[in-house]
Design a protein around this motif. Structure first.
Motif, PDB file in Angstrom:
ATOM      1  N   GLN A  27       0.835  -1.203   0.000  1.00  0.00           N
ATOM      2  CA  GLN A  27       0.000   0.000   0.000  1.00  0.00           C
ATOM      3  C   GLN A  27       0.868   1.250   0.000  1.00  0.00           C
ATOM      4  O   GLN A  27       0.598   2.209  -0.741  1.00  0.00           O
ATOM      5  CB  GLN A  27      -0.935  -0.011   1.215  1.00  0.00           C
ATOM      6  N   LEU A  28       1.906   1.244   0.818  1.00  0.00           N
ATOM      7  CA  LEU A  28       2.842   2.375   0.848  1.00  0.00           C
ATOM      8  C   LEU A  28       3.554   2.528  -0.486  1.00  0.00           C
ATOM      9  O   LEU A  28       3.757   3.653  -0.974  1.00  0.00           O
ATOM     10  CB  LEU A  28       3.865   2.184   1.971  1.00  0.00           C
ATOM     11  N   PHE A  29       3.925   1.406  -1.076  1.00  0.00           N
ATOM     12  CA  PHE A  29       4.629   1.455  -2.354  1.00  0.00           C
ATOM     13  C   PHE A  29       3.740   2.084  -3.424  1.00  0.00           C
ATOM     14  O   PHE A  29       4.196   2.921  -4.199  1.00  0.00           O
ATOM     15  CB  PHE A  29       5.053   0.048  -2.771  1.00  0.00           C
ATOM     16  N   ARG A  30       2.468   1.686  -3.465  1.00  0.00           N
ATOM     17  CA  ARG A  30       1.556   2.269  -4.448  1.00  0.00           C
ATOM     18  C   ARG A  30       1.390   3.772  -4.216  1.00  0.00           C
ATOM     19  O   ARG A  30       1.398   4.558  -5.168  1.00  0.00           O
ATOM     20  CB  ARG A  30       0.193   1.578  -4.389  1.00  0.00           C
ATOM     21  N   GLN A  31       1.238   4.165  -2.951  1.00  0.00           N
ATOM     22  CA  GLN A  31       1.131   5.597  -2.641  1.00  0.00           C
ATOM     23  C   GLN A  31       2.386   6.341  -3.100  1.00  0.00           C
ATOM     24  O   GLN A  31       2.302   7.456  -3.632  1.00  0.00           O
ATOM     25  CB  GLN A  31       0.921   5.788  -1.146  1.00  0.00           C
ATOM     26  N   ASN A  32       3.531   5.738  -2.899  1.00  0.00           N
ATOM     27  CA  ASN A  32       4.808   6.336  -3.310  1.00  0.00           C
ATOM     28  C   ASN A  32       4.848   6.548  -4.823  1.00  0.00           C
ATOM     29  O   ASN A  32       5.212   7.618  -5.315  1.00  0.00           O
ATOM     30  CB  ASN A  32       5.948   5.411  -2.868  1.00  0.00           C
ATOM     31  N   VAL A  33       4.430   5.526  -5.562  1.00  0.00           N
ATOM     32  CA  VAL A  33       4.524   5.551  -7.019  1.00  0.00           C
ATOM     33  C   VAL A  33       3.563   6.573  -7.630  1.00  0.00           C
ATOM     34  O   VAL A  33       3.799   7.055  -8.738  1.00  0.00           O
ATOM     35  CB  VAL A  33       4.270   4.132  -7.587  1.00  0.00           C
ATOM     36  N   GLU A  34       2.518   6.927  -6.912  1.00  0.00           N
ATOM     37  CA  GLU A  34       1.545   7.877  -7.459  1.00  0.00           C
ATOM     38  C   GLU A  34       2.202   9.192  -7.893  1.00  0.00           C
ATOM     39  O   GLU A  34       1.821   9.780  -8.904  1.00  0.00           O
ATOM     40  CB  GLU A  34       0.439   8.151  -6.442  1.00  0.00           C
ATOM     41  N   THR A  35       3.198   9.654  -7.123  1.00  0.00           N
ATOM     42  CA  THR A  35       3.858  10.925  -7.481  1.00  0.00           C
ATOM     43  C   THR A  35       5.385  10.859  -7.417  1.00  0.00           C
ATOM     44  O   THR A  35       6.055  11.605  -8.122  1.00  0.00           O
ATOM     45  CB  THR A  35       3.402  12.049  -6.537  1.00  0.00           C
ATOM     46  N   LEU A  36       5.932  10.001  -6.555  1.00  0.00           N
ATOM     47  CA  LEU A  36       7.371   9.921  -6.272  1.00  0.00           C
ATOM     48  C   LEU A  36       7.924  11.231  -5.695  1.00  0.00           C
ATOM     49  O   LEU A  36       9.132  11.445  -5.692  1.00  0.00           O
ATOM     50  CB  LEU A  36       8.166   9.526  -7.533  1.00  0.00           C
ATOM     51  N   GLU A  37       7.039  12.068  -5.169  1.00  0.00           N
ATOM     52  CA  GLU A  37       7.486  13.343  -4.616  1.00  0.00           C
ATOM     53  C   GLU A  37       8.166  13.185  -3.261  1.00  0.00           C
ATOM     54  O   GLU A  37       8.988  14.015  -2.873  1.00  0.00           O
ATOM     55  CB  GLU A  37       6.293  14.297  -4.484  1.00  0.00           C
ATOM     56  N   HIS A  38       7.840  12.126  -2.538  1.00  0.00           N
ATOM     57  CA  HIS A  38       8.413  11.916  -1.202  1.00  0.00           C
ATOM     58  C   HIS A  38       9.063  10.535  -1.136  1.00  0.00           C
ATOM     59  O   HIS A  38       8.899   9.803  -0.161  1.00  0.00           O
ATOM     60  CB  HIS A  38       7.324  12.060  -0.140  1.00  0.00           C
ATOM     61  N   LYS A  39       9.788  10.184  -2.183  1.00  0.00           N
ATOM     62  CA  LYS A  39      10.334   8.829  -2.302  1.00  0.00           C
ATOM     63  C   LYS A  39      11.312   8.488  -1.181  1.00  0.00           C
ATOM     64  O   LYS A  39      11.400   7.325  -0.770  1.00  0.00           O
ATOM     65  CB  LYS A  39      10.988   8.629  -3.665  1.00  0.00           C
ATOM     66  N   GLU A  40      12.055   9.477  -0.675  1.00  0.00           N
ATOM     67  CA  GLU A  40      12.995   9.188   0.418  1.00  0.00           C
ATOM     68  C   GLU A  40      12.257   8.763   1.683  1.00  0.00           C
ATOM     69  O   GLU A  40      12.650   7.804   2.361  1.00  0.00           O
ATOM     70  CB  GLU A  40      13.868  10.423   0.707  1.00  0.00           C
ATOM     71  N   SER A  41      11.166   9.469   1.985  1.00  0.00           N
ATOM     72  CA  SER A  41      10.377   9.135   3.169  1.00  0.00           C
ATOM     73  C   SER A  41       9.740   7.753   3.033  1.00  0.00           C
ATOM     74  O   SER A  41       9.753   6.950   3.977  1.00  0.00           O
ATOM     75  CB  SER A  41       9.290  10.195   3.374  1.00  0.00           C
ATOM     76  N   TYR A  42       9.215   7.452   1.861  1.00  0.00           N
ATOM     77  CA  TYR A  42       8.600   6.143   1.638  1.00  0.00           C
ATOM     78  C   TYR A  42       9.644   5.029   1.708  1.00  0.00           C
ATOM     79  O   TYR A  42       9.361   3.938   2.225  1.00  0.00           O
ATOM     80  CB  TYR A  42       7.876   6.118   0.298  1.00  0.00           C
ATOM     81  N   ALA A  43      10.833   5.295   1.182  1.00  0.00           N
ATOM     82  CA  ALA A  43      11.892   4.284   1.238  1.00  0.00           C
ATOM     83  C   ALA A  43      12.248   3.949   2.677  1.00  0.00           C
ATOM     84  O   ALA A  43      12.484   2.780   3.019  1.00  0.00           O
ATOM     85  CB  ALA A  43      13.125   4.776   0.479  1.00  0.00           C
ATOM     86  N   GLU A  44      12.264   4.961   3.545  1.00  0.00           N
ATOM     87  CA  GLU A  44      12.562   4.722   4.957  1.00  0.00           C
ATOM     88  C   GLU A  44      11.457   3.898   5.619  1.00  0.00           C
ATOM     89  O   GLU A  44      11.723   2.979   6.401  1.00  0.00           O
ATOM     90  CB  GLU A  44      12.729   6.057   5.684  1.00  0.00           C
ATOM     91  N   LYS A  45      10.198   4.230   5.310  1.00  0.00           N
ATOM     92  CA  LYS A  45       9.079   3.478   5.881  1.00  0.00           C
ATOM     93  C   LYS A  45       9.105   2.024   5.424  1.00  0.00           C
ATOM     94  O   LYS A  45       8.845   1.104   6.212  1.00  0.00           O
ATOM     95  CB  LYS A  45       7.756   4.130   5.475  1.00  0.00           C
ATOM     96  N   LEU A  46       9.417   1.817   4.153  1.00  0.00           N
ATOM     97  CA  LEU A  46       9.469   0.443   3.636  1.00  0.00           C
ATOM     98  C   LEU A  46      10.640  -0.322   4.230  1.00  0.00           C
ATOM     99  O   LEU A  46      10.541  -1.531   4.464  1.00  0.00           O
ATOM    100  CB  LEU A  46       9.536   0.460   2.112  1.00  0.00           C
ATOM    101  N   LYS A  47      11.737   0.372   4.502  1.00  0.00           N
ATOM    102  CA  LYS A  47      12.869  -0.285   5.155  1.00  0.00           C
ATOM    103  C   LYS A  47      12.483  -0.724   6.559  1.00  0.00           C
ATOM    104  O   LYS A  47      12.862  -1.825   7.001  1.00  0.00           O
ATOM    105  CB  LYS A  47      14.073   0.656   5.203  1.00  0.00           C
ATOM    106  N   ASP A  48      11.721   0.098   7.266  1.00  0.00           N
ATOM    107  CA  ASP A  48      11.258  -0.281   8.606  1.00  0.00           C
ATOM    108  C   ASP A  48      10.373  -1.529   8.537  1.00  0.00           C
ATOM    109  O   ASP A  48      10.486  -2.434   9.376  1.00  0.00           O
ATOM    110  CB  ASP A  48      10.469   0.865   9.233  1.00  0.00           C
ATOM    111  N   LEU A  49       9.496  -1.582   7.529  1.00  0.00           N
ATOM    112  CA  LEU A  49       8.639  -2.760   7.373  1.00  0.00           C
ATOM    113  C   LEU A  49       9.447  -3.986   6.975  1.00  0.00           C
ATOM    114  O   LEU A  49       9.131  -5.111   7.385  1.00  0.00           O
ATOM    115  CB  LEU A  49       7.544  -2.485   6.340  1.00  0.00           C
ATOM    116  N   GLU A  50      10.482  -3.779   6.177  1.00  0.00           N
ATOM    117  CA  GLU A  50      11.359  -4.895   5.795  1.00  0.00           C
ATOM    118  C   GLU A  50      12.069  -5.464   7.026  1.00  0.00           C
ATOM    119  O   GLU A  50      12.197  -6.688   7.178  1.00  0.00           O
ATOM    120  CB  GLU A  50      12.356  -4.426   4.741  1.00  0.00           C
ATOM    121  N   ASN A  51      12.509  -4.570   7.923  1.00  0.00           N
ATOM    122  CA  ASN A  51      13.129  -5.022   9.170  1.00  0.00           C
ATOM    123  C   ASN A  51      12.124  -5.777  10.033  1.00  0.00           C
ATOM    124  O   ASN A  51      12.464  -6.790  10.661  1.00  0.00           O
ATOM    125  CB  ASN A  51      13.678  -3.820   9.952  1.00  0.00           C
TER     126      ASN A  51
END
Length: 206
Positions: A27-51
């Motif tokens: 869900q976060l990835f799809r939200q990220n892809v919609e604009t890619l305006e905050h890709k750094e923030s989304y990458a950090e959130k996804l890294k937390d979920l990966e951990n």
């Protein structure tokens, strides 16, 4: 986290929670892809979920080491946990690529991949809920849906990469987007691999 749960429930609930973690990631990835305006923030959130996903895998491994009688074969439980982790690792890697490859603009193909991955994750979550209930017919239904999505993603990858060679004049952009599309298709492959393990479990225990 699993106080007062039976050993069987520990395994099933950990897998269900791991699958839910993947739904949140997609869900976060799809939200990220919609604009890619905050890709750094989304990458950090996804890294937390990966951990967090790694922790679920470690719980399954620890419980396998401490449990004499497991609800299904140890190899099956381990494969399910590892394959879940593979799916999450794949989407987190894609989010990271947006950052270090400086992908600043979304594309219709990226959005289609993101939507397919979100659907895959939802089907996986439902399949693991069904596994806990031993509802093998429902698992088989979700496996079929995931296989269909992987086929669609394969066609989308060929279409998206083919379009790059027709339209993209910048070789650097072509290379990075080609790799990204192929990596996204690889995530759907990981989801299909997991679905295949679920299918083998159905065949073994139904």
């Amino acid at each position: 986290m699993f106080f007062n749960r039976s050993k069987d429930s520990v395994f099933y609930q950990t897998l269900v929670e791991a699958a839910g973690n993947i739904v949140e990631a997609m869900q976060l990835f799809r939200q990220n892809v919609e604009t890619l305006e905050h890709k750094e923030s989304y990458a950090e959130k996804l890294k937390d979920l990966e951990n967090k996903g790694d922790e679920y895998t470690h719980i399954v491994i620890r419980e396998l080491n401490q449990t004499f009688v497991t609800p299904m074969d140890r190899e099956d439980l381990l494969q399910l946990a590892v394959k879940l982790d593979d799916v999450l690792d794949g989407v987190e890697a894609c989010a990271s690529r947006f950052v270090y490859c400086h992908v600043n603009k979304t594309t219709p193909h990226l959005m289609q991949f993101a939507e397919m991955l979100e659907k895959c994750a939802e089907y996986l979550q439902e399949a693991f809920i069904s596994l806990e209930k031993r509802d093998f017919n429902s698992i088989q239904k979700y496996v079929v849906e995931i296989n269909l999505l992987e086929n669609q993603a394969d066609r989308l990858m060929r279409e998206s990469v083919g379009g790059l060679f027709e339209e993209q004049k910048d070789p650097i952009e072509l290379i990075k987007m080609k790799e990204l599309y192929e990596t996204l298709e690889g995530v759907t492959d990981s989801a299909e691999d997991l679905a295949n393990v679920l299918e083998s479990v159905v065949m073994k225990y139904a």
